[in-house]
Design a protein around this motif. Structure first.
Motif, mmCIF file in Angstrom:
data_model
loop_
_atom_site.group_PDB
_atom_site.id
_atom_site.type_symbol
_atom_site.label_atom_id
_atom_site.label_comp_id
_atom_site.label_asym_id
_atom_site.label_seq_id
_atom_site.Cartn_x
_atom_site.Cartn_y
_atom_site.Cartn_z
ATOM 1 N N GLY A 199 -6.592 -8.994 -1.518
ATOM 2 C CA GLY A 199 -5.708 -7.894 -1.129
ATOM 3 C C GLY A 199 -4.333 -8.130 -1.707
ATOM 4 N N ASP A 200 -3.648 -7.077 -2.170
ATOM 5 C CA ASP A 200 -2.320 -7.318 -2.712
ATOM 6 C C ASP A 200 -1.292 -6.518 -1.925
ATOM 7 O OD1 ASP A 200 -1.316 -4.958 -4.942
ATOM 8 O OD2 ASP A 200 -3.360 -4.905 -4.107
ATOM 9 N N ILE A 220 -1.165 -2.579 0.131
ATOM 10 C CA ILE A 220 -1.056 -2.551 1.596
ATOM 11 C C ILE A 220 0.211 -1.810 2.014
ATOM 12 C CG2 ILE A 220 -0.679 -4.001 3.641
ATOM 13 C CD1 ILE A 220 -2.584 -6.025 2.343
ATOM 14 N N LEU A 221 1.317 -2.067 1.294
ATOM 15 C CA LEU A 221 2.582 -1.414 1.620
ATOM 16 C C LEU A 221 2.503 0.105 1.431
ATOM 17 C CD1 LEU A 221 5.568 -3.486 0.226
ATOM 18 C CD2 LEU A 221 5.222 -2.652 2.553
ATOM 19 N N LEU A 222 1.898 0.526 0.321
ATOM 20 C CA LEU A 222 1.910 1.949 -0.020
ATOM 21 C C LEU A 222 0.862 2.743 0.766
ATOM 22 C CD1 LEU A 222 2.498 1.608 -3.840
ATOM 23 C CD2 LEU A 222 4.128 2.345 -2.096
ATOM 24 N N GLY A 223 -0.128 2.026 1.378
ATOM 25 C CA GLY A 223 -1.110 2.722 2.203
ATOM 26 C C GLY A 223 -2.253 3.290 1.373
ATOM 27 N N ASP A 224 -3.185 4.005 2.061
ATOM 28 C CA ASP A 224 -4.412 4.484 1.434
ATOM 29 C C ASP A 224 -4.175 5.600 0.428
ATOM 30 O OD1 ASP A 224 -5.698 2.729 3.006
ATOM 31 O OD2 ASP A 224 -6.233 4.201 4.567
ATOM 32 N N PRO A 250 -3.096 4.663 -8.133
ATOM 33 C CA PRO A 250 -3.091 3.371 -8.825
ATOM 34 C C PRO A 250 -1.809 3.176 -9.620
ATOM 35 C CG PRO A 250 -5.176 4.494 -9.143
ATOM 36 C CD PRO A 250 -4.283 5.453 -8.426
ATOM 37 N N GLU A 251 -1.214 4.251 -10.116
ATOM 38 C CA GLU A 251 0.010 4.113 -10.904
ATOM 39 C C GLU A 251 1.154 3.610 -10.037
ATOM 40 O OE1 GLU A 251 -1.841 7.023 -11.035
ATOM 41 O OE2 GLU A 251 -2.809 6.322 -12.889
ATOM 42 N N ASP A 252 1.262 4.198 -8.794
ATOM 43 C CA ASP A 252 2.309 3.744 -7.867
ATOM 44 C C ASP A 252 2.157 2.263 -7.576
ATOM 45 O OD1 ASP A 252 3.214 6.276 -7.756
ATOM 46 O OD2 ASP A 252 2.239 6.780 -5.833
ATOM 47 N N VAL A 253 0.885 1.877 -7.289
ATOM 48 C CA VAL A 253 0.620 0.472 -6.946
ATOM 49 C C VAL A 253 1.031 -0.429 -8.107
ATOM 50 C CG1 VAL A 253 -1.180 -1.224 -6.428
ATOM 51 C CG2 VAL A 253 -1.235 1.031 -5.331
ATOM 52 N N ALA A 254 0.663 -0.044 -9.309
ATOM 53 C CA ALA A 254 0.983 -0.861 -10.477
ATOM 54 C C ALA A 254 2.498 -0.968 -10.650
ATOM 55 C CB ALA A 254 0.352 -0.268 -11.725
#
Lengths: 323, 315
Positions: B32-33, B37-41, B45-49
């Protein structure tokens, strides 16, 4: 009246709901200025006898089951614990076999002597400390003013035993009980400690009960001797009388097992057999299984003490020639 | 003694380095990264990256470690991913609760552990000893979360004597009276540790009481209570002091559970929540603080040891 008068003392060990007798009918007396030696093998009851006199059996599995201990006109066996404690360390003191472990490792030796003094005497800390330094000087500790602040681990075995003696003598006791005081020490140190005790006795008049397994030590220091075997006194006499006229085969066996330096011998004499364990019930004389003189009678009948000379009592059917 | 203390403090440095490397590696082993977890479900994928890059988590792990280490050396433990606050101030917020909780717990451990241990040893073999030893065995075996829940059930829900959860700061309304919030949690934490101290005091006193020097003390004509305290307990204390180092370690791990059961805003709960949130900087920071504390406590125990036992020399 003697300073210490032990009569028909009986001591037993509580084990498995039973009382096993370990000291049976022991009697002796000691006067001021006198030294009594009690000699015997391990387990003969000599240490328990000394602990009983001192009052240190309380809280153990061992208890006094009969007889009396009169000290300075008082019966000790019926005294309350508190009255007993008032005597312990004051009028009666004890030194033990193991100088290496008999002092509390976390306190300075001076403080340990001061503790005894302040327990029994109305002294300020300063007075008690001065007295402790005097006592260390008395037992020939070099530089007592400095050594009073030493911890036990900073001293040798012989020095620690001297500290134990200083502590025991702190309140000028009338009776000093020494349980194998030199057994754990080097031979040269042994001699020094024994000389010191004899010397202090001449100065203070203290009576000494010296417990030992070493007839040599006894011969050198004691006025009277009691030889114990399996909880009973086998033979008792003045030292001179005992060594000139040994009458119990056990006493002779003990003497024969001491090596003589100028005789070249292949084998040292030993008493055959072993000391019976305390739960073995033996009819007759306790020594008969190991005795070279034993006859049928010894197996059946326990000999009563008989006098072979003035003040020389022996528990043996053959003592004094008559069987 | 001073030289020894300085040497021991210097020895902290390699230990801390080793501990920090271990912690760093272990955290990255957990699946898990933090970004997802911070950005939620609902995050793309771009935001997470993007967030991952922003937090520096796309770098090789050794680079991340060196960066973190150089910041720590400058006194910067980083910024909490979750709180968006410096890690030091996040830890500071939990510190009041944890320090007060630990102090109260130690107070109970000493208050109950030592006198009951002495009583148990001096009454050795009697019904008093059997009762206290049995009770100690029970409290040493009961899990803290279970004990905590039962204390809440009895004293908060049932009798209403103490609050069941939370802890307002002593600087808030109510002042020192707010400490009542910590009574049940500290008792919960103290119970198993006090039980161990009881058993240890008892066992060491029984050991010491068989030593020759205790017979010497009795032969002085001292009162049995004086022999028990001044001679037996004083020597038994050497072993007990050593145990307080271990007790502290036990407290740290048990505090995690207890703070959760009583919803206390302490460091223990902070660690658990930070692990769940993958808040790497906070986890690393807290563990660093705990390691330092643990080593300081052990140093104090060793210094106390030398004070208690003249045979020990510190070199």
């Amino acid at each position: 009246m003697a300073l210490l008068d032990v009569t028909d003392l009986e001591i037993a060990v509580a084990a498995g709901g039973k009382l096993l007798p370990v000291v049976r009918g022991v009697s002796f007396a000691i006067e001021e200025n006198e030294t009594l030696g009690i000699v015997g093998e391990s387990g003969c009851g000599k240490s328990l006898t000394s602990l009983a006199i001192m009052g240190l059996l309380e809280g153990s599995q061992v208890r006094i089951t009969g007889g009396s201990i009169q000290f300075d006109g008082r019966e000790l066996t019926t005294l309350s614990a508190e009255d007993r404690r008032a005597i312990m360390g004051d009028q009666m003191a004890m030194i033990f076999q193991e100088p290496m472990t008999s002092l509390n490792p976390v306190y300075r030796i001076g403080d340990q002597i001061v503790e005894t003094l302040r327990q029994h005497r109305d002294m300020t800390k300063g007075q008690a400390r001065d007295r402790a330094i005097e006592l260390l000087d008395l037992v020939r500790i070099p530089e007592p003013t400095r050594r009073v602040d030493s911890f036990p681990h900073q001293m040798s075995g012989g020095q620690r035993q001297r500290v134990m003696i200083a502590m025991a003598l702190a309140c000028d006791p009338k009776l000093l009980i020494a349980d194998e005081p030199t057994t754990a020490l080097d031979v040269t140190v042994q001699k020094e400690v024994l000389d010191l005790m004899a010397d202090l006795q001449t100065r203070t008049g203290t009576a000494i009960v010296l417990i030992s397994h070493d007839l040599g030590v006894i011969a050198e220091t004691c006025d009277k001797v009691a030889v114990m075997y399996r909880g009973k006194i086998a033979e008792a006499a003045t030292t001179r009388e005992l060594f000139s006229n040994m009458s119990h085969p056990y006493t002779r066996g003990l003497l024969n097992s001491i090596p003589v330096v100028d005789h070249d011998v292949e084998w040292l004499e030993a008493i055959p057999g072993r000391v019976p364990t305390i739960d073995e019930v033996l009819p007759g004389c306790a020594f008969h299984p190991r005795c070279p003189l034993a006859e049928d009678r010894c197996n059946a009948e326990d000999p009563a003490p008989r006098d072979v000379a003035n003040g020389h009592a022996v528990r043996c059917h053959f003592a004094g020639g008559a069987a | 003694m001073l030289v020894y203390t300085i040497k021991r403090l210097l020895a902290l440095i390699p230990t801390l380095l080793a501990a920090s490397i271990l912690v760093f590696l272990f955290i990255h082993l957990i699946p898990g990264d933090p970004a997802s977890i911070l950005l939620g479900d609902t995050a793309t994928p771009e935001d997470v990256a993007a967030l991952t890059r922003e937090m520096g988590l796309d770098q090789p792990i050794w680079k991340q470690y060196l960066l973190w280490l150089s910041n720590v050396l400058q006194g910067d433990l980083g910024t909490s991913v979750f709180f968006r606050e410096p890690v030091l101030s996040v830890i500071g917020d939990g510190a009041e609760t944890s320090i007060l909780l630990a102090t109260m717990t130690m107070f109970w451990i000493v208050l109950f552990g030592i006198p009951i241990g002495i009583l148990s040893a001096t009454k050795h073999g009697t019904w008093v000893d059997q009762m206290t030893s049995g009770g100690a065995m029970l409290f040493a075996s009961v899990p803290t979360f279970w004990l905590g829940l039962y204390l809440i059930l009895i004293f908060s829900v049932g009798l209403g004597w103490f609050p069941s959860s939370g802890f307002p700061s002593v600087s808030d309304d109510g002042g020192l009276a707010n400490l009542r919030y910590l009574i049940l949690p500290s008792l919960t934490l103290a119970a198993p540790n006090a039980a161990l101290i009881i058993r240890l005091v008892r066992a060491s006193m029984l050991d010491v009481s068989r030593e020759d020097h205790v017979r010497t003390a009795r032969a002085k004509g001292l009162h049995p209570a004086k022999v028990a305290i001044k001679h037996v307990f004083r020597n038994a204390l050497i072993a007990v002091a050593a145990a307080f180092g271990f007790t502290f370690a036990a407290l740290v791990s048990e505090a995690v559970v207890t703070e959760t059961v009583f919803s206390l805003p302490g460091i223990g709960r902070l660690v658990v929540q930070s692990i769940l949130r993958r808040d790497y900087p906070v986890i690393q920071g807290v563990i660093l603080v705990i390691v330092v504390l643990y080593m300081i406590i052990n140093l104090l125990v060793d210094l106390a040891y030398a004070r208690l036992d003249p045979r020990v020399s510190l070199k």
